[in-house]
Design a protein around this motif. Structure first.
Motif, PDB file in Angstrom:
ATOM      1  N   THR A  35     -40.254   3.599  24.474  1.00 19.18           N
ATOM      2  CA  THR A  35     -38.881   3.890  24.071  1.00 19.18           C
ATOM      3  C   THR A  35     -37.945   3.037  24.916  1.00 19.18           C
ATOM      4  OG1 THR A  35     -38.639   5.689  25.689  1.00 19.18           O
ATOM      5  CG2 THR A  35     -39.346   6.303  23.467  1.00 19.18           C
ATOM      6  N   LEU A  36     -36.806   2.759  24.345  1.00 16.28           N
ATOM      7  CA  LEU A  36     -35.753   2.029  25.037  1.00 16.28           C
ATOM      8  C   LEU A  36     -34.487   2.852  24.917  1.00 16.28           C
ATOM      9  CD1 LEU A  36     -34.306  -0.419  26.301  1.00 16.28           C
ATOM     10  CD2 LEU A  36     -34.233  -1.423  24.025  1.00 16.28           C
ATOM     11  N   ASN A  37     -33.960   3.285  26.047  1.00 10.30           N
ATOM     12  CA  ASN A  37     -32.714   4.040  26.059  1.00 10.30           C
ATOM     13  C   ASN A  37     -31.564   3.049  25.939  1.00 10.30           C
ATOM     14  OD1 ASN A  37     -30.322   5.368  26.931  1.00 10.30           O
ATOM     15  ND2 ASN A  37     -31.543   6.885  28.019  1.00 10.30           N
ATOM     16  N   LEU A  76     -37.341   5.097  14.572  1.00 13.86           N
ATOM     17  CA  LEU A  76     -38.748   4.775  14.357  1.00 13.86           C
ATOM     18  C   LEU A  76     -38.946   4.028  13.046  1.00 13.86           C
ATOM     19  CD1 LEU A  76     -40.039   8.351  15.143  1.00 13.86           C
ATOM     20  CD2 LEU A  76     -40.344   6.387  16.622  1.00 13.86           C
ATOM     21  N   ASP A  77     -40.052   3.307  12.983  1.00 20.34           N
ATOM     22  CA  ASP A  77     -40.453   2.758  11.695  1.00 20.34           C
ATOM     23  C   ASP A  77     -41.129   3.885  10.910  1.00 20.34           C
ATOM     24  OD1 ASP A  77     -43.057   3.009  12.687  1.00 20.34           O
ATOM     25  OD2 ASP A  77     -43.261   0.876  13.103  1.00 20.34           O
ATOM     26  N   ASN A  78     -41.601   3.600   9.758  1.00 21.25           N
ATOM     27  CA  ASN A  78     -42.159   4.642   8.897  1.00 21.25           C
ATOM     28  C   ASN A  78     -43.680   4.718   8.973  1.00 21.25           C
ATOM     29  OD1 ASN A  78     -40.238   6.250   7.176  1.00 21.25           O
ATOM     30  ND2 ASN A  78     -39.353   4.207   7.057  1.00 21.25           N
ATOM     31  N   ALA A  79     -44.246   4.472  10.143  1.00 18.36           N
ATOM     32  CA  ALA A  79     -45.691   4.602  10.300  1.00 18.36           C
ATOM     33  C   ALA A  79     -46.106   6.034   9.938  1.00 18.36           C
ATOM     34  CB  ALA A  79     -46.106   4.279  11.735  1.00 18.36           C
ATOM     35  N   ARG A  80     -47.262   6.148   9.345  1.00 23.91           N
ATOM     36  CA  ARG A  80     -47.736   7.464   8.893  1.00 23.91           C
ATOM     37  C   ARG A  80     -47.814   8.468  10.035  1.00 23.91           C
ATOM     38  NH1 ARG A  80     -52.916   6.147   5.415  1.00 23.91           N
ATOM     39  NH2 ARG A  80     -53.602   7.865   6.710  1.00 23.91           N
ATOM     40  N   LEU A 100     -35.766  12.610  14.946  1.00 27.21           N
ATOM     41  CA  LEU A 100     -36.378  11.342  14.556  1.00 27.21           C
ATOM     42  C   LEU A 100     -35.615  10.767  13.369  1.00 27.21           C
ATOM     43  CD1 LEU A 100     -40.196  12.214  14.721  1.00 27.21           C
ATOM     44  CD2 LEU A 100     -38.661  11.505  16.562  1.00 27.21           C
ATOM     45  N   VAL A 101     -35.249   9.499  13.474  1.00 23.84           N
ATOM     46  CA  VAL A 101     -34.558   8.791  12.403  1.00 23.84           C
ATOM     47  C   VAL A 101     -35.444   7.607  12.014  1.00 23.84           C
ATOM     48  CG1 VAL A 101     -32.521   7.437  11.788  1.00 23.84           C
ATOM     49  CG2 VAL A 101     -32.276   9.465  13.234  1.00 23.84           C
ATOM     50  N   ILE A 113     -36.617  -1.565  20.107  1.00 30.89           N
ATOM     51  CA  ILE A 113     -37.885  -1.693  20.812  1.00 30.89           C
ATOM     52  C   ILE A 113     -38.655  -2.930  20.338  1.00 30.89           C
ATOM     53  CG2 ILE A 113     -39.401  -0.288  19.352  1.00 30.89           C
ATOM     54  CD1 ILE A 113     -39.293   0.015  23.153  1.00 30.89           C
ATOM     55  N   GLU A 114     -38.446  -3.341  19.103  1.00 30.93           N
ATOM     56  CA  GLU A 114     -39.105  -4.567  18.619  1.00 30.93           C
ATOM     57  C   GLU A 114     -38.613  -5.782  19.396  1.00 30.93           C
ATOM     58  OE1 GLU A 114     -41.641  -4.626  16.726  1.00 30.93           O
ATOM     59  OE2 GLU A 114     -41.577  -2.563  15.978  1.00 30.93           O
TER      60      GLU A 114
END
Length: 162
Positions: A35-37, A76-80, A100-101, A113-114
């Motif tokens: 995570t990145l604050n 977040l990305d939409n990873a399962r 979570l968004v 974070i990417e």
């Protein structure tokens, strides 16, 4: 995932003095969750053997421990695994502290974070030969420690762009 065969990236060299970078991909690497604050520049990053719903649940618990007060919104990305049934009771229990968004598909440019992962690979992985995963691990940990010691630089580099 930071793989041991990601070493070769664009670089420059004096004409006639081509830089030789040894590489041998063993298809090994590090699986990082982080995570990145965006307010403080603090980076919380762990390495795991597997990246599944149980791992993600443990990471969410760690994040709540690291930031014991206040409301957090995680992008977040939409990873399962981010939608797994296993984490739903935990999210319900902590809905007053954690939201979570999820980003639209194929939009890593919207996830800070990417940018951190790209920076890490640029500083630690690209055009460097590591004969072991332990060497990668050591330098990744040093990178995270270094940027956490200068969080203002992290904000300037990653968070101000938006």
């Amino acid at each position: 995932m930071i793989r041991d065969y990601q070493a070769i990236q664009k670089t420059w060299f004096v004409k006639g003095k081509q830089r030789i970078i040894p590489t041998f991909g063993k298809h090994q690497g590090l699986k990082l969750i982080g995570t990145l604050n965006d307010e403080t520049g603090d980076v919380c990053c762990i390495e795991e053997e597997r990246y599944d719903a149980e791992t993600f649940l443990r990471f969410l618990q760690l994040v709540l421990e690291r930031y014991p007060t206040g409301k957090m919104v995680m992008i977040l990305d939409n990873a399962r695994i981010h939608h797994a049934k296993l984490i739903q009771p935990f999210l319900k229990e902590h809905e007053d502290r954690l939201e979570l968004v999820f980003l639209p598909p194929y939009s890593p440019q919207l996830n800070l974070i990417e940018g951190l992962w790209k920076w890490l690979k640029s500083d630690v992985i690209y055009n460097v030969f590591y004969s072991t995963v332990q060497g990668i691990r050591k330098n990744v940990q040093a990178f995270i420690q270094r940027i956490n010691q200068n969080q203002e630089q992290t904000i300037d580099r990653l968070c101000v762009q938006l």
